[in-house]
Motif scaffolding. Structure first.
Motif, short mmCIF file in Angstrom:
data_model
loop_
_atom_site.label_atom_id
_atom_site.label_comp_id
_atom_site.label_asym_id
_atom_site.label_seq_id
_atom_site.Cartn_x
_atom_site.Cartn_y
_atom_site.Cartn_z
N ASP A 32 -3.45 14.98 8.07
CA ASP A 32 -2.91 15.92 7.09
C ASP A 32 -1.58 15.45 6.49
OD1 ASP A 32 -5.04 17.63 7.40
OD2 ASP A 32 -4.04 18.85 8.92
N ALA A 33 -1.05 14.37 7.03
CA ALA A 33 0.29 13.93 6.62
C ALA A 33 0.24 12.73 5.68
CB ALA A 33 1.11 13.57 7.85
N ILE A 34 1.34 12.55 4.97
CA ILE A 34 1.58 11.31 4.24
C ILE A 34 2.58 10.52 5.06
CG2 ILE A 34 2.67 10.29 2.21
CD1 ILE A 34 1.48 12.51 0.53
N GLU A 35 2.24 9.28 5.33
CA GLU A 35 3.11 8.40 6.11
C GLU A 35 3.73 7.37 5.18
OE1 GLU A 35 2.03 5.78 9.91
OE2 GLU A 35 1.65 4.78 8.00
N ILE A 36 5.02 7.16 5.33
CA ILE A 36 5.68 6.05 4.64
C ILE A 36 6.05 5.04 5.71
CG2 ILE A 36 7.74 5.31 3.40
CD1 ILE A 36 7.65 7.81 1.78
N ASN A 37 5.45 3.86 5.62
CA ASN A 37 5.67 2.83 6.62
C ASN A 37 6.51 1.72 6.00
OD1 ASN A 37 5.34 0.86 8.73
ND2 ASN A 37 3.50 1.98 9.36
N PHE A 61 11.54 6.98 -4.71
CA PHE A 61 10.62 5.96 -4.20
C PHE A 61 9.42 5.96 -5.14
CE2 PHE A 61 7.22 5.09 -0.76
CZ PHE A 61 7.11 3.77 -1.19
N GLU A 62 9.40 4.99 -6.03
CA GLU A 62 8.32 4.93 -7.02
C GLU A 62 7.21 4.02 -6.52
OE1 GLU A 62 7.45 3.75 -11.69
OE2 GLU A 62 9.51 3.77 -10.92
N ILE A 63 5.99 4.55 -6.48
CA ILE A 63 4.84 3.73 -6.10
C ILE A 63 4.52 2.81 -7.26
CG2 ILE A 63 2.41 3.75 -5.42
CD1 ILE A 63 2.88 6.52 -4.19
N GLU A 64 4.67 1.52 -7.04
CA GLU A 64 4.47 0.55 -8.12
C GLU A 64 3.01 0.13 -8.26
OE1 GLU A 64 7.39 -2.65 -7.72
OE2 GLU A 64 8.62 -1.28 -6.53
N ALA A 83 7.74 -0.73 1.13
CA ALA A 83 7.19 0.40 1.89
C ALA A 83 5.77 0.73 1.42
CB ALA A 83 8.08 1.63 1.76
N ALA A 84 5.00 1.26 2.35
CA ALA A 84 3.61 1.64 2.07
C ALA A 84 3.45 3.14 2.23
CB ALA A 84 2.67 0.92 3.03
N VAL A 85 2.73 3.76 1.31
CA VAL A 85 2.41 5.19 1.40
C VAL A 85 0.95 5.31 1.82
CG1 VAL A 85 2.31 7.37 0.15
CG2 VAL A 85 4.03 5.68 -0.45
N ARG A 86 0.72 5.92 2.99
CA ARG A 86 -0.63 6.03 3.52
C ARG A 86 -0.94 7.48 3.88
NH1 ARG A 86 -1.42 1.31 7.94
NH2 ARG A 86 0.02 2.57 9.16
N GLY A 114 -0.33 3.04 -1.25
CA GLY A 114 0.68 2.90 -2.30
C GLY A 114 1.79 1.97 -1.86
N ILE A 115 2.22 1.07 -2.74
CA ILE A 115 3.25 0.10 -2.41
C ILE A 115 4.45 0.28 -3.34
CG2 ILE A 115 3.85 -2.35 -2.19
CD1 ILE A 115 1.81 -1.51 -0.15
N GLY A 116 5.64 0.32 -2.77
CA GLY A 116 6.86 0.43 -3.57
C GLY A 116 8.06 -0.01 -2.77
N ARG A 117 9.26 0.23 -3.32
CA ARG A 117 10.49 -0.14 -2.63
C ARG A 117 11.37 1.09 -2.45
NH1 ARG A 117 11.26 -5.23 -6.56
NH2 ARG A 117 9.88 -3.85 -7.75
#
Length: 291
Positions: free
Chosen positions: A157-162, A91-94, A150-153, A137-140
């Motif tokens: 303490d966590a990283i969420e991928i929505n 999952f690469e953040i573009e 998908a969004a990386v937020r 962060g936005i990627g596919r």
């Protein structure tokens, strides 16, 4: 530990973070079975061929794409794997975009990204960098043979991928008849803002319960005991007419304990006041004539 939804790595630039995805939400609903009305025998679904009405075993079922009327091309598991090969493990953040620029309609389903052993340091680095830049962060990402935006937020303490919807999946509001952006009258707007301020508090998700689910569970419990239960029916709300708007706002403010202004005179109220004043004047005139 529940099964992984996806396992791969989050990448930004040349930095790679091995993670697995875990559900960040859980469904909480009452499940029902379909039954035959008289015998209460459970009803099951069968895979029936439309041509001969025979039940088809799972092993004989394939996935087909209808490219013309009643004409299909069959896709195998290998075809789906081949299509996902280049995108299924990474999952690469573009791009990183300002957090406040993303419309909430784009967000679909949240997952926690859990770091694999040895990736804790770089995981924390990405989390804190996202927090301090207030970006997303936005990627596919491809999960179960389907690609998602998908969004990386950063979430505490966590990283969420929505998972997100693509642009063509979001319905534009111009397709509906929605009131224009004209501002309402100043007095009505002021009172509406006062009402909102009186109802403003910190968000506490524990405060809000699924009342429909609770009512349904109460009905089920009563039926199990052979009892009946009476619930209060809600009245269907009626739209507030423009002529009553200020009166309704004033009443709402009083109920919330912040109503300090005198009720504004609506057109209806003004007419009533005028009629009352006219009657009073006539009575006074008669009294003077008798005197």
């Amino acid at each position: 530990m529940p099964a992984n939804v996806w396992k791969g790595s989050i990448s930004f630039g040349l930095v790679h973070i091995p993670v697995s995805l875990q559900n960040a939400v859980r469904e909480d609903h009452i499940e029902f079975r379909l039954l035959e009305k008289n015998s209460l025998c459970q009803v099951k679904y069968e895979r029936v061929c439309k041509k001969n009405n025979k039940t088809i075993p799972w092993g004989d079922i394939v996935k087909g794409y209808e490219y013309a009327k009643d004409k299909f091309v069959v896709l195998t598991d290998a075809d789906f794997e081949k299509a996902a090969l280049a995108t299924s493990k990474a999952f690469e953040i573009e791009d990183f975009v300002p957090a406040d620029q993303i419309d909430s309609r784009y967000f679909s389903k949240p997952y926690y990204a859990i770091p694999e052993e040895g990736a804790e340091g770089v995981y924390a680095l990405l989390r804190e960098a996202i927090k301090e830049t207030d970006t997303v962060g936005i990627g596919r990402i491809t999960i179960r043979n389907k690609q998602h935006l998908a969004a990386v937020r950063a979430l505490d303490d966590a990283i969420e991928i929505n998972l997100m919807r693509f642009a063509d999946e979001v319905v534009d509001q111009s397709e509906f008849d929605i009131p224009s952006g004209e501002k309402p009258k100043a007095q009505a707007l002021k009172m509406a803002k006062q009402l909102i301020e009186s109802l403003t508090t910190d968000f506490n998700p524990q405060k809000y319960k699924d009342q429909y689910r609770e009512n349904l569970q109460n009905i089920i419990n009563a039926k199990v005991k052979g009892q009946s239960i009476k619930l209060v029916e809600a009245e269907e709300p009626r739209p507030t007419a423009v002529i009553d708007l200020l009166e309704r706002l004033q009443a709402s403010l009083k109920r919330s304990g912040t109503g300090s202004e005198k009720p504004a005179k609506t057109a209806k109220t003004a007419k009533s006041t005028k009629r009352a004043a006219t009657k009073t004047a006539k009575r006074t005139s008669h009294v003077k004539k008798r005197a």
